[in-house]
Motif scaffolding. Structure first.
Motif, PDB file in Angstrom:
ATOM      1  N   LEU A  17      18.576  61.795  43.067  1.00  0.00           N
ATOM      2  CA  LEU A  17      17.634  61.114  43.948  1.00  0.00           C
ATOM      3  C   LEU A  17      17.977  59.637  43.903  1.00  0.00           C
ATOM      4  O   LEU A  17      17.827  58.989  42.862  1.00  0.00           O
ATOM      5  CB  LEU A  17      16.187  61.338  43.499  1.00  0.00           C
ATOM      6  CG  LEU A  17      15.117  60.529  44.248  1.00  0.00           C
ATOM      7  CD1 LEU A  17      15.140  60.833  45.742  1.00  0.00           C
ATOM      8  CD2 LEU A  17      13.745  60.799  43.677  1.00  0.00           C
ATOM      9  N   MET A  19      17.291  55.932  45.066  1.00  0.00           N
ATOM     10  CA  MET A  19      16.311  55.023  45.632  1.00  0.00           C
ATOM     11  C   MET A  19      17.023  53.694  45.896  1.00  0.00           C
ATOM     12  O   MET A  19      18.151  53.500  45.458  1.00  0.00           O
ATOM     13  CB  MET A  19      15.146  54.855  44.644  1.00  0.00           C
ATOM     14  CG  MET A  19      14.460  56.169  44.274  1.00  0.00           C
ATOM     15  SD  MET A  19      13.857  57.117  45.679  1.00  0.00           S
ATOM     16  CE  MET A  19      12.551  56.061  46.249  1.00  0.00           C
ATOM     17  N   PRO A  55       8.519  57.680  43.236  1.00  0.00           N
ATOM     18  CA  PRO A  55       9.372  57.455  44.403  1.00  0.00           C
ATOM     19  C   PRO A  55       8.531  57.488  45.682  1.00  0.00           C
ATOM     20  O   PRO A  55       7.439  58.050  45.710  1.00  0.00           O
ATOM     21  CB  PRO A  55      10.348  58.625  44.353  1.00  0.00           C
ATOM     22  CG  PRO A  55       9.673  59.675  43.565  1.00  0.00           C
ATOM     23  CD  PRO A  55       8.771  58.958  42.598  1.00  0.00           C
ATOM     24  N   ASP A  56       9.051  56.867  46.726  1.00  0.00           N
ATOM     25  CA  ASP A  56       8.317  56.795  47.992  1.00  0.00           C
ATOM     26  C   ASP A  56       8.444  58.081  48.815  1.00  0.00           C
ATOM     27  O   ASP A  56       8.057  58.106  49.971  1.00  0.00           O
ATOM     28  CB  ASP A  56       8.779  55.586  48.808  1.00  0.00           C
ATOM     29  CG  ASP A  56      10.270  55.597  49.084  1.00  0.00           C
ATOM     30  OD1 ASP A  56      10.973  56.493  48.577  1.00  0.00           O
ATOM     31  OD2 ASP A  56      10.744  54.703  49.816  1.00  0.00           O
ATOM     32  N   ILE A  57       8.987  59.136  48.204  1.00  0.00           N
ATOM     33  CA  ILE A  57       9.098  60.432  48.866  1.00  0.00           C
ATOM     34  C   ILE A  57       8.645  61.520  47.909  1.00  0.00           C
ATOM     35  O   ILE A  57       8.530  61.282  46.711  1.00  0.00           O
ATOM     36  CB  ILE A  57      10.543  60.737  49.319  1.00  0.00           C
ATOM     37  CG1 ILE A  57      11.464  60.842  48.102  1.00  0.00           C
ATOM     38  CG2 ILE A  57      11.048  59.712  50.310  1.00  0.00           C
ATOM     39  CD1 ILE A  57      12.780  61.492  48.387  1.00  0.00           C
ATOM     40  N   SER A  58       8.415  62.698  48.440  1.00  0.00           N
ATOM     41  CA  SER A  58       8.090  63.856  47.609  1.00  0.00           C
ATOM     42  C   SER A  58       9.361  64.691  47.455  1.00  0.00           C
ATOM     43  O   SER A  58       9.783  65.336  48.420  1.00  0.00           O
ATOM     44  CB  SER A  58       6.991  64.683  48.260  1.00  0.00           C
ATOM     45  OG  SER A  58       6.845  65.912  47.573  1.00  0.00           O
ATOM     46  N   PRO A  59       9.991  64.690  46.291  1.00  0.00           N
ATOM     47  CA  PRO A  59      11.246  65.434  46.121  1.00  0.00           C
ATOM     48  C   PRO A  59      11.136  66.914  46.472  1.00  0.00           C
ATOM     49  O   PRO A  59      12.105  67.517  46.915  1.00  0.00           O
ATOM     50  CB  PRO A  59      11.572  65.246  44.638  1.00  0.00           C
ATOM     51  CG  PRO A  59      10.907  63.977  44.262  1.00  0.00           C
ATOM     52  CD  PRO A  59       9.639  63.948  45.072  1.00  0.00           C
ATOM     53  N   ALA A  62      11.308  66.787  50.516  1.00  0.00           N
ATOM     54  CA  ALA A  62      12.323  65.992  51.203  1.00  0.00           C
ATOM     55  C   ALA A  62      13.511  66.867  51.601  1.00  0.00           C
ATOM     56  O   ALA A  62      13.773  67.893  50.980  1.00  0.00           O
ATOM     57  CB  ALA A  62      12.794  64.863  50.283  1.00  0.00           C
ATOM     58  N   TYR A  86      17.223  63.681  49.923  1.00  0.00           N
ATOM     59  CA  TYR A  86      17.360  62.612  50.911  1.00  0.00           C
ATOM     60  C   TYR A  86      16.042  61.906  51.201  1.00  0.00           C
ATOM     61  O   TYR A  86      14.996  62.525  51.287  1.00  0.00           O
ATOM     62  CB  TYR A  86      17.911  63.169  52.225  1.00  0.00           C
ATOM     63  CG  TYR A  86      19.323  63.682  52.118  1.00  0.00           C
ATOM     64  CD1 TYR A  86      20.275  63.007  51.368  1.00  0.00           C
ATOM     65  CD2 TYR A  86      19.707  64.847  52.766  1.00  0.00           C
ATOM     66  CE1 TYR A  86      21.572  63.462  51.266  1.00  0.00           C
ATOM     67  CE2 TYR A  86      21.010  65.313  52.676  1.00  0.00           C
ATOM     68  CZ  TYR A  86      21.932  64.612  51.925  1.00  0.00           C
ATOM     69  OH  TYR A  86      23.206  65.074  51.838  1.00  0.00           O
ATOM     70  N   ARG A  87      16.147  60.601  51.381  1.00  0.00           N
ATOM     71  CA  ARG A  87      15.024  59.774  51.813  1.00  0.00           C
ATOM     72  C   ARG A  87      15.166  59.555  53.317  1.00  0.00           C
ATOM     73  O   ARG A  87      16.267  59.585  53.848  1.00  0.00           O
ATOM     74  CB  ARG A  87      15.066  58.399  51.133  1.00  0.00           C
ATOM     75  CG  ARG A  87      14.861  58.465  49.652  1.00  0.00           C
ATOM     76  CD  ARG A  87      14.926  57.085  48.995  1.00  0.00           C
ATOM     77  NE  ARG A  87      16.245  56.478  49.144  1.00  0.00           N
ATOM     78  CZ  ARG A  87      16.496  55.376  49.829  1.00  0.00           C
ATOM     79  NH1 ARG A  87      15.553  54.727  50.450  1.00  0.00           N
ATOM     80  NH2 ARG A  87      17.711  54.890  49.896  1.00  0.00           N
TER      81      ARG A  87
END
Length: 106
Positions: A17, A19, A55-59, A62, A86-87
């Protein structure tokens, strides 16, 4: 009932992941037949993200890829795979290149 695996039953993969300022990486030995989304879950359980990391996403939701190629959640992991979480893109890469080209001309 616990399952034991022989070395030939396991695949060595990594889950990544990336960032903007830091990259998280977890190397795992997973059973043959492990799917991409399951590998992400296993990596999270194994400590992919340090305590307190948000993180600014939910693994778990995503998009995923393997060596820069997008894959479905049910992609069957292979020996040596690099599962990438991926973000969302902040800017379209084509538009970014156009802006850079315009700046270099001025």
């Amino acid at each position: 009932m616990s399952m034991t695996h022989t070395p030939g039953d396991l695949l060595r993969i990594e889950v990544i992941l990336a960032m903007p300022l830091v990259q998280y990486r977890q190397v795992l030995d997973v059973p043959r037949g492990t799917r991409a989304r399951e590998a992400v879950r296993l990596a999270l359980e194994a400590g992919l993200l340090p305590p307190g990391a948000e993180p600014d996403i939910s693994p778990m939701h995503a998009p995923l890829g393997v060596f820069a190629e997008k894959v479905d959640d049910d992609y069957c992991c292979q020996q040596g795979d690099r599962i990438e979480i991926y973000r969302p893109l902040l800017q379209d890469p084509k538009e970014l290149r156009r802006q850079r080209a315009r700046q270099s001309i001025s």
